[in-house]
Motif scaffolding. Sequence first.
Motif, short mmCIF file in Angstrom:
data_model
loop_
_atom_site.label_atom_id
_atom_site.label_comp_id
_atom_site.label_asym_id
_atom_site.label_seq_id
_atom_site.Cartn_x
_atom_site.Cartn_y
_atom_site.Cartn_z
N THR A 54 0.83 -1.21 0.00
CA THR A 54 0.00 0.00 0.00
C THR A 54 0.87 1.25 0.00
O THR A 54 0.43 2.32 -0.46
CB THR A 54 -0.93 0.03 1.23
OG1 THR A 54 -0.14 -0.01 2.41
CG2 THR A 54 -1.87 -1.16 1.22
N HIS A 92 -5.21 3.00 -3.44
CA HIS A 92 -4.70 3.02 -2.07
C HIS A 92 -5.81 2.80 -1.06
O HIS A 92 -5.65 2.02 -0.11
CB HIS A 92 -4.01 4.36 -1.79
CG HIS A 92 -3.46 4.47 -0.41
ND1 HIS A 92 -2.34 3.78 -0.01
CD2 HIS A 92 -3.88 5.16 0.67
CE1 HIS A 92 -2.09 4.05 1.25
NE2 HIS A 92 -3.01 4.88 1.70
N GLN A 93 -6.96 3.46 -1.27
CA GLN A 93 -8.05 3.28 -0.31
C GLN A 93 -8.56 1.85 -0.30
O GLN A 93 -8.91 1.31 0.76
CB GLN A 93 -9.22 4.22 -0.63
CG GLN A 93 -8.99 5.66 -0.21
CD GLN A 93 -8.52 6.51 -1.36
OE1 GLN A 93 -7.88 6.00 -2.29
NE2 GLN A 93 -8.82 7.79 -1.31
N ARG A 102 -5.79 -0.23 1.52
CA ARG A 102 -5.71 0.20 2.92
C ARG A 102 -6.94 -0.25 3.70
O ARG A 102 -6.84 -0.63 4.87
CB ARG A 102 -5.56 1.72 2.98
CG ARG A 102 -5.32 2.28 4.37
CD ARG A 102 -5.24 3.80 4.30
NE ARG A 102 -5.04 4.41 5.61
CZ ARG A 102 -3.86 4.71 6.13
NH1 ARG A 102 -2.76 4.45 5.44
NH2 ARG A 102 -3.76 5.27 7.32
N LEU A 139 -6.37 -3.80 4.61
CA LEU A 139 -5.24 -3.94 5.53
C LEU A 139 -5.61 -3.51 6.95
O LEU A 139 -5.15 -4.10 7.94
CB LEU A 139 -4.07 -3.10 5.02
CG LEU A 139 -2.68 -3.41 5.55
CD1 LEU A 139 -2.21 -4.78 5.10
CD2 LEU A 139 -1.70 -2.34 5.06
N ARG A 140 -6.45 -2.51 7.06
CA ARG A 140 -6.72 -1.95 8.38
C ARG A 140 -7.87 -2.66 9.11
O ARG A 140 -8.18 -2.31 10.26
CB ARG A 140 -7.03 -0.45 8.27
CG ARG A 140 -8.39 -0.09 7.71
CD ARG A 140 -8.58 1.42 7.68
NE ARG A 140 -8.51 1.99 9.01
CZ ARG A 140 -9.57 2.11 9.82
NH1 ARG A 140 -10.76 1.68 9.43
NH2 ARG A 140 -9.43 2.67 11.01
N MET A 151 1.51 -7.30 0.25
CA MET A 151 0.78 -6.62 1.33
C MET A 151 1.16 -7.18 2.70
O MET A 151 0.99 -6.50 3.71
CB MET A 151 -0.73 -6.70 1.11
CG MET A 151 -1.22 -5.74 0.02
SD MET A 151 -3.00 -5.83 -0.26
CE MET A 151 -3.62 -5.15 1.28
N ASP A 198 3.35 -4.91 4.58
CA ASP A 198 2.78 -3.80 5.34
C ASP A 198 2.64 -4.16 6.81
O ASP A 198 2.57 -3.28 7.66
CB ASP A 198 1.42 -3.42 4.76
CG ASP A 198 1.53 -2.73 3.41
OD1 ASP A 198 2.10 -1.63 3.36
OD2 ASP A 198 1.09 -3.32 2.40
N GLU A 204 -2.66 10.70 3.05
CA GLU A 204 -3.18 9.41 2.61
C GLU A 204 -2.43 8.24 3.23
O GLU A 204 -2.99 7.18 3.48
CB GLU A 204 -3.11 9.30 1.08
CG GLU A 204 -3.96 10.31 0.33
CD GLU A 204 -5.44 10.01 0.45
OE1 GLU A 204 -5.80 8.85 0.74
OE2 GLU A 204 -6.25 10.94 0.25
N HIS A 205 -1.14 8.43 3.47
CA HIS A 205 -0.30 7.33 3.94
C HIS A 205 0.04 7.44 5.43
O HIS A 205 1.04 6.87 5.87
CB HIS A 205 0.99 7.28 3.11
CG HIS A 205 0.77 6.79 1.72
ND1 HIS A 205 0.83 5.46 1.38
CD2 HIS A 205 0.47 7.46 0.58
CE1 HIS A 205 0.58 5.33 0.08
NE2 HIS A 205 0.37 6.53 -0.42
N CYS A 256 0.45 6.49 9.08
CA CYS A 256 0.72 5.15 9.59
C CYS A 256 -0.56 4.43 9.99
O CYS A 256 -1.30 4.88 10.87
CB CYS A 256 1.66 5.23 10.79
SG CYS A 256 1.96 3.64 11.59
N ILE A 257 -0.81 3.31 9.34
CA ILE A 257 -2.05 2.58 9.56
C ILE A 257 -2.07 1.89 10.92
O ILE A 257 -3.14 1.61 11.48
CB ILE A 257 -2.25 1.55 8.42
CG1 ILE A 257 -3.70 1.09 8.35
CG2 ILE A 257 -1.32 0.36 8.57
CD1 ILE A 257 -4.02 0.29 7.11
#
Length: 393
Positions: A82, A90-91, A94, A97-98, A226, A229, A340-341, A343-344
């Motif tokens: 990501t 990206h969305q 992400r 991933l989140r 991924m 990440d 946008e990036h 830290c998730i």
Amino acid sequence: MLKTSCPALDIDPWTQDNLIDPYPGWSLMRDAGPVVYLSRYDIYALPRYSPVRSALSNWQDFSSANGALLTEEMNQATAGMTLHTDPPEHQQLRGVLRRPLTHDGIEELEDDLRTQAETLVELLIRKGTFEGVNELAEYLPMAVVSRQVGLPEEGRTNMLAWSDATGDTGGPMNDRFHAALPMIQEALAYSYDPTLPSRLKPGGWAQRLWDAAEVGDLPLSKCPTMLMDYWGPALGTTVAAISWTVWQFSRHPDQWTQIRRNPALLPNAILESVRLESPLAHLSRTATRDLEIDGIMIPAGSRVLMMFGSANRDDRKFDEPERFDIHRRTIGHMGFGFGEHTCIGQSLARLQMKLLFGALLERVTRFEVNDFTPAVNNMLHGVERMQVTLHTH
């Protein structure tokens, strides 16, 4: 606005000395201008706070689609993370991933993290003196978080080494880059092993990537990279943040005493530590067109370095920025990135630190640190080792 030439500096931020003590170089770059050209690497750098913040808010002009690392070789090798995407892709990535990192998902981990933190603190108090990075800072990320990713044991035990290697290969092609390449190649081979999905922990974060691909929420081809990440810079940055916070409290025992008297100060103290010693020193973007920052032109196609660590020490933004102050208004710092990036995993990292130092607050009156050695890594700003003694009286 009158256009001015870009200041060009013939300095190397990635020498061993400059990685151990980056602050004079960062100051030199901030004084030179809002944009500086690093002639040795043919890249532009943003060392000041406002240009970094503005650029991170503008993915259309400062794109991640061509990668966020410094070399095309590594950007191509890790394409699919990501980290290397722009909206709308990206969305989508992400969002998948989140899923385990939402408020509810993190809340499910809190009891386990608290128990582990209290057990660790009890053990370390009995020891009295110990190696602070391996025995303290790495414990929660490895004991709890790495287990949640759900890799088989041989993968789980290598996650931290892979994270460090990701940092070294995120910089220029110097000796550290080349020394870390075999570890990255091992990590990629592991992630792309066609037998890996069948060996993942059911319900683990990794397994949930393949589950999402099965129902069409992301392309199956994205799953292996991924994984990075979860074990990439995120793991190493959490260890670094914990290590630096121990170091700060050892240097500022009066502020630790204040927190013991008023534990409500702890969350802001953690943010102040992350601001002052930003674990992720930089990432990069690509200029999608000719751009102008404060009258300085950046040509289209240029790689542009977002210097988080330097920006967080910019006195144009923060008063006395090199001072550790648990009462500082930390809103706006970029220790966890921005835009946008962002830290998730920052909520999880902050929770680990809050619970660990919360457990220490109850028993420890003072930290003593000796044999302190900063880490040397091309992208991660961390601690190699430190001898810690916990005082309880």
